[in-house]
Design a protein around this motif. Sequence first.
Motif, PDB file in Angstrom:
ATOM      1  N   TYR A 160       0.841  -1.187   0.000  1.00 54.64           N
ATOM      2  CA  TYR A 160       0.000   0.000   0.000  1.00 54.64           C
ATOM      3  C   TYR A 160       0.880   1.241   0.000  1.00 54.64           C
ATOM      4  O   TYR A 160       2.076   1.188   0.300  1.00 54.64           O
TER       5      TYR A 160
ATOM      6  N   SER B  13      -8.336   5.170  -1.644  1.00 52.21           N
ATOM      7  CA  SER B  13      -9.253   5.736  -0.656  1.00 52.21           C
ATOM      8  C   SER B  13      -8.726   7.076  -0.174  1.00 52.21           C
ATOM      9  O   SER B  13      -7.542   7.391  -0.312  1.00 52.21           O
TER      10      SER B  13
ATOM     11  N   GLY C 214      -6.836   8.726   5.983  1.00 51.65           N
ATOM     12  CA  GLY C 214      -7.447   8.809   7.307  1.00 51.65           C
ATOM     13  C   GLY C 214      -7.393   7.484   7.995  1.00 51.65           C
ATOM     14  O   GLY C 214      -7.970   6.516   7.530  1.00 51.65           O
ATOM     15  N   ARG C 215      -6.679   7.446   9.068  1.00 54.03           N
ATOM     16  CA  ARG C 215      -6.525   6.194   9.788  1.00 54.03           C
ATOM     17  C   ARG C 215      -7.868   5.674  10.267  1.00 54.03           C
ATOM     18  O   ARG C 215      -8.109   4.479  10.308  1.00 54.03           O
ATOM     19  N   TYR C 216      -8.764   6.561  10.610  1.00 57.93           N
ATOM     20  CA  TYR C 216     -10.072   6.159  11.084  1.00 57.93           C
ATOM     21  C   TYR C 216     -11.167   6.671  10.167  1.00 57.93           C
ATOM     22  O   TYR C 216     -12.280   6.878  10.573  1.00 57.93           O
ATOM     23  N   SER C 217     -10.792   6.826   8.910  1.00 55.14           N
ATOM     24  CA  SER C 217     -11.736   7.373   7.961  1.00 55.14           C
ATOM     25  C   SER C 217     -12.872   6.403   7.704  1.00 55.14           C
ATOM     26  O   SER C 217     -12.695   5.189   7.690  1.00 55.14           O
ATOM     27  N   ASN C 218     -14.032   6.969   7.490  1.00 49.89           N
ATOM     28  CA  ASN C 218     -15.181   6.142   7.133  1.00 49.89           C
ATOM     29  C   ASN C 218     -15.330   6.019   5.631  1.00 49.89           C
ATOM     30  O   ASN C 218     -16.310   5.470   5.151  1.00 49.89           O
ATOM     31  N   GLN C 219     -14.351   6.512   4.888  1.00 49.02           N
ATOM     32  CA  GLN C 219     -14.440   6.441   3.438  1.00 49.02           C
ATOM     33  C   GLN C 219     -14.027   5.062   2.945  1.00 49.02           C
ATOM     34  O   GLN C 219     -13.012   4.519   3.363  1.00 49.02           O
ATOM     35  N   PRO C 220     -14.821   4.473   2.068  1.00 50.42           N
ATOM     36  CA  PRO C 220     -14.493   3.132   1.587  1.00 50.42           C
ATOM     37  C   PRO C 220     -13.336   3.162   0.605  1.00 50.42           C
ATOM     38  O   PRO C 220     -13.002   4.198   0.039  1.00 50.42           O
ATOM     39  N   GLN C 221     -12.760   2.018   0.401  1.00 56.05           N
ATOM     40  CA  GLN C 221     -11.805   1.867  -0.688  1.00 56.05           C
ATOM     41  C   GLN C 221     -12.585   1.597  -1.972  1.00 56.05           C
ATOM     42  O   GLN C 221     -13.549   0.829  -1.989  1.00 56.05           O
TER      43      GLN C 221
END
Lengths: 115, 117
Positions: free
Chosen positions: A48, A94, A97-104
Amino acid sequence: NAGVTQTPKFQVLKTGQSMTLQCAQDMNHNSMYWYRQDPGMGLRLIYYSASEGTTDKGEVPNGYNVSRLNKREFSLRLESAAPSQTSVYFCASSATGRYSNQPQHFGDGTRLSIL
Amino acid sequence: AQKITQTQPGMFVQEKEAVTLDCTYDTSDPSYGLFWYKQPSSGEMIFLIYQGSYDQQNATEGRYSLNFQKARKSANLVISASQLGDSAMYFCAMRGSDGGSQGNLIFGKGTKLSVKP
């Protein structure tokens, strides 16, 4: 409306050959990923890139190298292909954001067969 | 170590009925996110729904809802009024901290759903 574009879609290689899988995204995402999918195994992370200029190993990095060419492009290289690398390869991106709610968001995949 | 478990390799459901796909997870991180993806036979990965560990309500997206039971560490996907087009592989995935992983996803092995007419 391209999203994540992978090339090629299909490839057959002989053992020992090399090749590069290309991936580009047009969503201005910082993070990009390469996965492999094998039957019964789900998706496993190969490498990644959290941001342009950085790359890190995932769960199954052996036999692969990556390059984050710029923010848009993240390539995966097989230097000396082996039959065990026969798989379907997915690129994803994506928002950071380590805690992002955004999907890959995933590309359509590359089916790679190594004979 | 973080882990996602999907115990149902395959499921059948009658068209127009509801179906629940199971997902349990293991993490020591108090902050994490759970995602469900659909993979039809054509192969692409389609994002369906997201649930954050601190979300007070279960997530819903159209016919998809997530039955999130934090104490049990389960995040089951419920598909209401199944359609033939719902036949696909479904993957549960978790994003957590896991050291320096920068929020990488860990996937379960998937459940193959077949909708019968």
